[in-house]
Design a protein around this motif. Structure first.
Motif, PDB file in Angstrom:
ATOM      1  N   ILE A  13      -9.435   0.391   0.164  1.00  0.00           N
ATOM      2  CA  ILE A  13     -10.131  -0.794  -0.336  1.00  0.00           C
ATOM      3  C   ILE A  13     -10.158  -0.797  -1.863  1.00  0.00           C
ATOM      4  CG2 ILE A  13     -12.399  -1.900  -0.475  1.00  0.00           C
ATOM      5  CD1 ILE A  13     -12.801  -1.066   2.458  1.00  0.00           C
ATOM      6  N   ASP A  14     -10.407   0.364  -2.463  1.00  0.00           N
ATOM      7  CA  ASP A  14     -10.428   0.450  -3.927  1.00  0.00           C
ATOM      8  C   ASP A  14      -9.074   0.063  -4.516  1.00  0.00           C
ATOM      9  OD1 ASP A  14     -13.041   1.236  -3.927  1.00  0.00           O
ATOM     10  OD2 ASP A  14     -12.621   3.376  -4.145  1.00  0.00           O
ATOM     11  N   LEU A  15      -8.003   0.526  -3.878  1.00  0.00           N
ATOM     12  CA  LEU A  15      -6.666   0.202  -4.369  1.00  0.00           C
ATOM     13  C   LEU A  15      -6.384  -1.292  -4.227  1.00  0.00           C
ATOM     14  CD1 LEU A  15      -3.837   0.859  -5.373  1.00  0.00           C
ATOM     15  CD2 LEU A  15      -3.216   1.486  -3.019  1.00  0.00           C
TER      16      LEU A  15
ATOM     17  N   GLU B  72      -8.490  -3.684  -4.039  1.00  0.00           N
ATOM     18  CA  GLU B  72      -9.368  -4.441  -4.932  1.00  0.00           C
ATOM     19  C   GLU B  72      -8.862  -4.406  -6.362  1.00  0.00           C
ATOM     20  OE1 GLU B  72     -14.168  -4.911  -5.800  1.00  0.00           O
ATOM     21  OE2 GLU B  72     -13.407  -3.271  -4.565  1.00  0.00           O
ATOM     22  N   SER B  73      -8.330  -3.288  -6.794  1.00  0.00           N
ATOM     23  CA  SER B  73      -7.798  -3.209  -8.161  1.00  0.00           C
ATOM     24  C   SER B  73      -6.581  -4.114  -8.337  1.00  0.00           C
ATOM     25  CB  SER B  73      -7.416  -1.762  -8.494  1.00  0.00           C
ATOM     26  OG  SER B  73      -6.299  -1.341  -7.727  1.00  0.00           O
ATOM     27  N   LEU B  74      -5.868  -4.390  -7.237  1.00  0.00           N
ATOM     28  CA  LEU B  74      -4.682  -5.240  -7.302  1.00  0.00           C
ATOM     29  C   LEU B  74      -5.007  -6.726  -7.231  1.00  0.00           C
ATOM     30  CD1 LEU B  74      -2.332  -3.210  -4.928  1.00  0.00           C
ATOM     31  CD2 LEU B  74      -2.032  -3.492  -7.391  1.00  0.00           C
ATOM     32  N   MET B  75      -6.045  -7.092  -6.447  1.00  0.00           N
ATOM     33  CA  MET B  75      -6.223  -8.505  -6.107  1.00  0.00           C
ATOM     34  C   MET B  75      -7.605  -9.078  -6.354  1.00  0.00           C
ATOM     35  SD  MET B  75      -4.370  -8.157  -2.439  1.00  0.00           S
ATOM     36  CE  MET B  75      -2.888  -7.183  -2.293  1.00  0.00           C
TER      37      MET B  75
ATOM     38  N   LEU C 148     -11.212 -11.073  -3.136  1.00  0.00           N
ATOM     39  CA  LEU C 148     -11.838 -10.080  -2.274  1.00  0.00           C
ATOM     40  C   LEU C 148     -11.486 -10.336  -0.812  1.00  0.00           C
ATOM     41  CD1 LEU C 148     -13.488  -7.723  -3.262  1.00  0.00           C
ATOM     42  CD2 LEU C 148     -15.566  -8.921  -2.598  1.00  0.00           C
ATOM     43  N   GLY C 149     -11.278 -11.599  -0.458  1.00  0.00           N
ATOM     44  CA  GLY C 149     -10.831 -11.912   0.894  1.00  0.00           C
ATOM     45  C   GLY C 149      -9.437 -11.385   1.162  1.00  0.00           C
ATOM     46  N   VAL C 150      -8.551 -11.493   0.166  1.00  0.00           N
ATOM     47  CA  VAL C 150      -7.196 -10.957   0.312  1.00  0.00           C
ATOM     48  C   VAL C 150      -7.252  -9.432   0.430  1.00  0.00           C
ATOM     49  CG1 VAL C 150      -4.894 -10.866  -0.710  1.00  0.00           C
ATOM     50  CG2 VAL C 150      -6.308 -12.898  -1.008  1.00  0.00           C
ATOM     51  N   VAL C 151      -8.208  -8.821  -0.262  1.00  0.00           N
ATOM     52  CA  VAL C 151      -8.404  -7.368  -0.144  1.00  0.00           C
ATOM     53  C   VAL C 151      -8.700  -6.999   1.300  1.00  0.00           C
ATOM     54  CG1 VAL C 151      -9.921  -5.459  -0.784  1.00  0.00           C
ATOM     55  CG2 VAL C 151      -9.146  -7.050  -2.537  1.00  0.00           C
ATOM     56  N   VAL C 152      -9.545  -7.789   1.958  1.00  0.00           N
ATOM     57  CA  VAL C 152      -9.871  -7.541   3.364  1.00  0.00           C
ATOM     58  C   VAL C 152      -8.611  -7.603   4.223  1.00  0.00           C
ATOM     59  CG1 VAL C 152     -11.048  -8.479   5.395  1.00  0.00           C
ATOM     60  CG2 VAL C 152     -12.258  -8.323   3.219  1.00  0.00           C
ATOM     61  N   VAL C 153      -7.800  -8.633   4.024  1.00  0.00           N
ATOM     62  CA  VAL C 153      -6.593  -8.818   4.838  1.00  0.00           C
ATOM     63  C   VAL C 153      -5.636  -7.639   4.671  1.00  0.00           C
ATOM     64  CG1 VAL C 153      -4.572 -10.280   5.238  1.00  0.00           C
ATOM     65  CG2 VAL C 153      -6.792 -11.334   4.751  1.00  0.00           C
ATOM     66  N   PHE C 154      -5.370  -7.256   3.428  1.00  0.00           N
ATOM     67  CA  PHE C 154      -4.413  -6.178   3.192  1.00  0.00           C
ATOM     68  C   PHE C 154      -4.981  -4.819   3.600  1.00  0.00           C
ATOM     69  CE2 PHE C 154      -2.206  -9.376   0.837  1.00  0.00           C
ATOM     70  CZ  PHE C 154      -0.883  -8.980   0.856  1.00  0.00           C
ATOM     71  N   SER C 155      -6.277  -4.612   3.392  1.00  0.00           N
ATOM     72  CA  SER C 155      -6.883  -3.332   3.756  1.00  0.00           C
ATOM     73  C   SER C 155      -6.849  -3.121   5.262  1.00  0.00           C
ATOM     74  CB  SER C 155      -8.335  -3.273   3.256  1.00  0.00           C
ATOM     75  OG  SER C 155      -8.393  -3.349   1.853  1.00  0.00           O
ATOM     76  N   THR C 156      -7.161  -4.160   6.019  1.00  0.00           N
ATOM     77  CA  THR C 156      -7.127  -4.022   7.478  1.00  0.00           C
ATOM     78  C   THR C 156      -5.703  -3.846   7.977  1.00  0.00           C
ATOM     79  OG1 THR C 156      -7.191  -6.444   7.615  1.00  0.00           O
ATOM     80  CG2 THR C 156      -9.251  -5.276   7.986  1.00  0.00           C
ATOM     81  N   ALA C 157      -4.745  -4.490   7.317  1.00  0.00           N
ATOM     82  CA  ALA C 157      -3.345  -4.318   7.716  1.00  0.00           C
ATOM     83  C   ALA C 157      -2.900  -2.872   7.505  1.00  0.00           C
ATOM     84  CB  ALA C 157      -2.452  -5.271   6.925  1.00  0.00           C
ATOM     85  N   ILE C 158      -3.239  -2.321   6.348  1.00  0.00           N
ATOM     86  CA  ILE C 158      -2.858  -0.925   6.075  1.00  0.00           C
ATOM     87  C   ILE C 158      -3.605   0.023   6.994  1.00  0.00           C
ATOM     88  CG2 ILE C 158      -2.815   0.901   4.338  1.00  0.00           C
ATOM     89  CD1 ILE C 158      -2.588  -1.283   2.207  1.00  0.00           C
TER      90      ILE C 158
ATOM     91  N   ASP D 187      -6.104   1.195 -14.136  1.00  0.00           N
ATOM     92  CA  ASP D 187      -6.976   1.203 -12.962  1.00  0.00           C
ATOM     93  C   ASP D 187      -6.156   1.265 -11.673  1.00  0.00           C
ATOM     94  OD1 ASP D 187      -9.502   0.995 -11.629  1.00  0.00           O
ATOM     95  OD2 ASP D 187      -9.046  -1.110 -11.204  1.00  0.00           O
ATOM     96  N   VAL D 188      -5.090   0.467 -11.626  1.00  0.00           N
ATOM     97  CA  VAL D 188      -4.223   0.470 -10.434  1.00  0.00           C
ATOM     98  C   VAL D 188      -3.561   1.829 -10.254  1.00  0.00           C
ATOM     99  CG1 VAL D 188      -2.102  -0.493  -9.450  1.00  0.00           C
ATOM    100  CG2 VAL D 188      -3.804  -2.012 -10.470  1.00  0.00           C
ATOM    101  N   TRP D 189      -3.113   2.406 -11.337  1.00  0.00           N
ATOM    102  CA  TRP D 189      -2.436   3.709 -11.262  1.00  0.00           C
ATOM    103  C   TRP D 189      -3.387   4.798 -10.757  1.00  0.00           C
ATOM    104  CZ3 TRP D 189       1.704   6.283 -10.596  1.00  0.00           C
ATOM    105  CH2 TRP D 189       1.815   7.614 -10.985  1.00  0.00           C
ATOM    106  N   CYS D 190      -4.590   4.810 -11.280  1.00  0.00           N
ATOM    107  CA  CYS D 190      -5.563   5.833 -10.865  1.00  0.00           C
ATOM    108  C   CYS D 190      -5.919   5.692  -9.383  1.00  0.00           C
ATOM    109  CB  CYS D 190      -6.821   5.736 -11.722  1.00  0.00           C
ATOM    110  SG  CYS D 190      -6.595   6.208 -13.441  1.00  0.00           S
ATOM    111  N   LYS D 191      -6.132   4.463  -8.945  1.00  0.00           N
ATOM    112  CA  LYS D 191      -6.521   4.253  -7.549  1.00  0.00           C
ATOM    113  C   LYS D 191      -5.354   4.440  -6.590  1.00  0.00           C
ATOM    114  CE  LYS D 191     -10.556   1.495  -8.649  1.00  0.00           C
ATOM    115  NZ  LYS D 191     -11.224   0.171  -8.645  1.00  0.00           N
ATOM    116  N   THR D 192      -4.145   4.203  -7.089  1.00  0.00           N
ATOM    117  CA  THR D 192      -2.970   4.497  -6.262  1.00  0.00           C
ATOM    118  C   THR D 192      -2.850   5.992  -6.031  1.00  0.00           C
ATOM    119  OG1 THR D 192      -1.797   2.555  -7.100  1.00  0.00           O
ATOM    120  CG2 THR D 192      -0.462   4.272  -6.082  1.00  0.00           C
ATOM    121  N   LYS D 193      -3.091   6.792  -7.066  1.00  0.00           N
ATOM    122  CA  LYS D 193      -3.043   8.243  -6.910  1.00  0.00           C
ATOM    123  C   LYS D 193      -4.110   8.725  -5.939  1.00  0.00           C
ATOM    124  CE  LYS D 193      -3.336   9.482 -11.249  1.00  0.00           C
ATOM    125  NZ  LYS D 193      -3.384  10.399 -12.421  1.00  0.00           N
TER     126      LYS D 193
END
Length: 439
Positions: free
Chosen positions: A81-83, A85-88, A95-105, A214-220
């Motif tokens: 979710i953190d990752l 959220e940092s992207l979208m 935040l709604g798109v975060v929900v969609v992608f997080s549940t997919a992953i 931020d994206v790089w840190c959360k990706t790691k």
């Protein structure tokens, strides 16, 4: 079709409608025919049930559930979710798109929609409400997105479909991927349109350098969790392991990651996950045992042939028959969970589909999308009600948003999946050199 079979179907449907647990419904239906049917030797029915349980393919389901539970307890959901959220999250309605992608992953890790609702919904629904999203909307979005777990590999439903119909499970993992990507796109667009007039509080703006860092840190931080589906699918499609062996690798991989890298898993929570997985596996085994007996009985009673003749008696038009099949699957999905729905509908409707020239892999994708839509379709909508419990939201607050996701998201994807076979056959043909019926 004999009167006993008709009464048996009424018993099964009636118990399901009354809300009796699915394994008990199938047990009652199987035992009714066991004692009332005209079988000279009933021992082979019991042996057919046990022979199905001995399949190594079924072992993959509790293993994937166990691995997903370990990663959930280990904190993977928070990092995903953190990752996302940092992207979208800084996009309007992001935040709604975060929900969609997080549940997919997360679906690619757990393989179960209920697990996605519990893991993602418990975090994201309160966060969306704080940001100004309507609670009913946030809950309905989590429910609609969680069904992606039926389509994103490794899906428990696709494993069962392949097992029941003797279809390649590796091909079935690939078949629903393009429909799932279409569904992700549709849900994201619907989210943008529905949230334009909501009083959404946007997060503070960031410079490009701050955003990139931020994206790089959360990706790691999320890297080990993101690597899990890559390892699973890489082993399967690289020809290194079978799906069951890949599930075992996923468990072995997730234990040190959750215990020592993410450090979110304690030995107590490990035992809790193991206990819950054991419970799910026990229920699944009971369901498979009695559904296998019932399928064997109905096959001997020529039920699939009777269903085929009934549908062909209504119309011989392929378009009409595919619409009837989809309607039947939708009703099954409304009253049953996805696993029970696959066990009941697949062996009954596959002969009808094949008589129309529909490839088994293509039909499996239709089954997955349709049962998923049924899980969030009122009046029953089991996943929608479960999400309501997680998000503390009533059905009237969710129903309008849920219908929007169904009508403008799931239904168009279902129509495309049904009438454009290439959407589900393209990847199996490209990657596995699968030979479909159309070739």
């Amino acid at each position: 079709m004999s009167i006993e079979v008709i009464v048996d179907a009424i018993i099964l449907i009636g118990l399901l409608f009354l809300g009796v647990p699915a394994p008990l419904c199938f047990a009652a239906a199987a035992l009714f025919m066991f004692f009332m049917g005209d079988f000279s030797n009933s021992n082979f029915l019991v042996s057919s049930g046990f022979s199905k349980l001995s399949s190594l393919i079924l072992l993959a389901i509790p293993l994937y559930i166990f691995a997903g539970g370990l990663m959930t307890s280990g904190g993977i959901a928070h990092r995903l979710i953190d990752l996302a959220e940092s992207l979208m999250a800084r996009v309007k309605g992001g935040l709604g798109v975060v929900v969609v992608f997080s549940t997919a992953i997360f679906g690619a890790i757990s393989g179960m929609s209920t697990a996605a609702v519990a893991a993602i919904g418990s975090i994201m629904i309160p966060k969306m409400v704080e940001r100004g999203y309507d609670r009913g909307y946030a809950t309905a979005l989590v429910a609609a997105s969680s069904v992606l777990a039926l389509l994103i590999p490794p899906s428990s439903s696709m494993i069962l479909y392949g097992w029941v119909t003797n279809t390649s499970i590796t091909a079935m993992f690939l078949a629903p991927i393009i429909p799932a990507l279409l569904l992700i796109s549709c849900l994201s667009v619907i989210n943008y349109l529905l949230t334009r007039k909501m009083p959404v509080i946007e997060p503070p703006a960031q410079s490009f350098r701050e955003s990139r860092l931020d994206v790089w840190c959360k990706t790691k931080r999320a890297a080990f969790g993101l690597a899990m589906p890559v390892i699973i699918l890489g082993c399967i499609y690289g020809g290194i392991t079978t799906p069951t062996e890949a599930a075992a690798i996923a468990v072995v991989y997730s234990i040190p990651v959750a215990l020592y890298i993410y450090r979110g898993l304690s030995f107590r929570s490990f035992s809790d996950v193991a206990w819950k997985t054991g419970q799910i596996a026990a229920v699944l085994m009971i369901l498979v045992f009695f559904s296998s007996m019932l399928a064997r009985i109905w096959t001997l009673e020529n039920v699939p042939q009777a269903v085929l003749e009934f549908m062909l008696g209504i119309s011989d038009n392929k378009l009409v028959l595919l619409m009837l099949i989809n309607l039947f699957l939708l009703l099954v999905g409304m009253f049953l969970d996805d696993i029970s729905g696959v066990l009941l509908a697949s062996p009954m409707l596959l002969p009808v589909a094949q008589s129309l020239g529909v490839d088994p892999v293509h039909f499996g994708a239709i089954v997955g999308v349709n049962l998923g839509m049924g899980l969030i379709t009122p009046p029953t909508a089991p996943i929608l009600y479960f999400a309501g419990l997680i998000g503390n939201s009533s059905l009237p607050r969710m129903i309008g948003y849920s219908l929007a996701f169904i009508l403008f998201g799931y239904f168009p994807v279902l129509v495309a999946t049904t009438f454009i076979p290439e959407l589900s056959l393209l990847l199996p043909e490209l990657i596995l050199d699968y030979q479909s019926l159309s070739n």
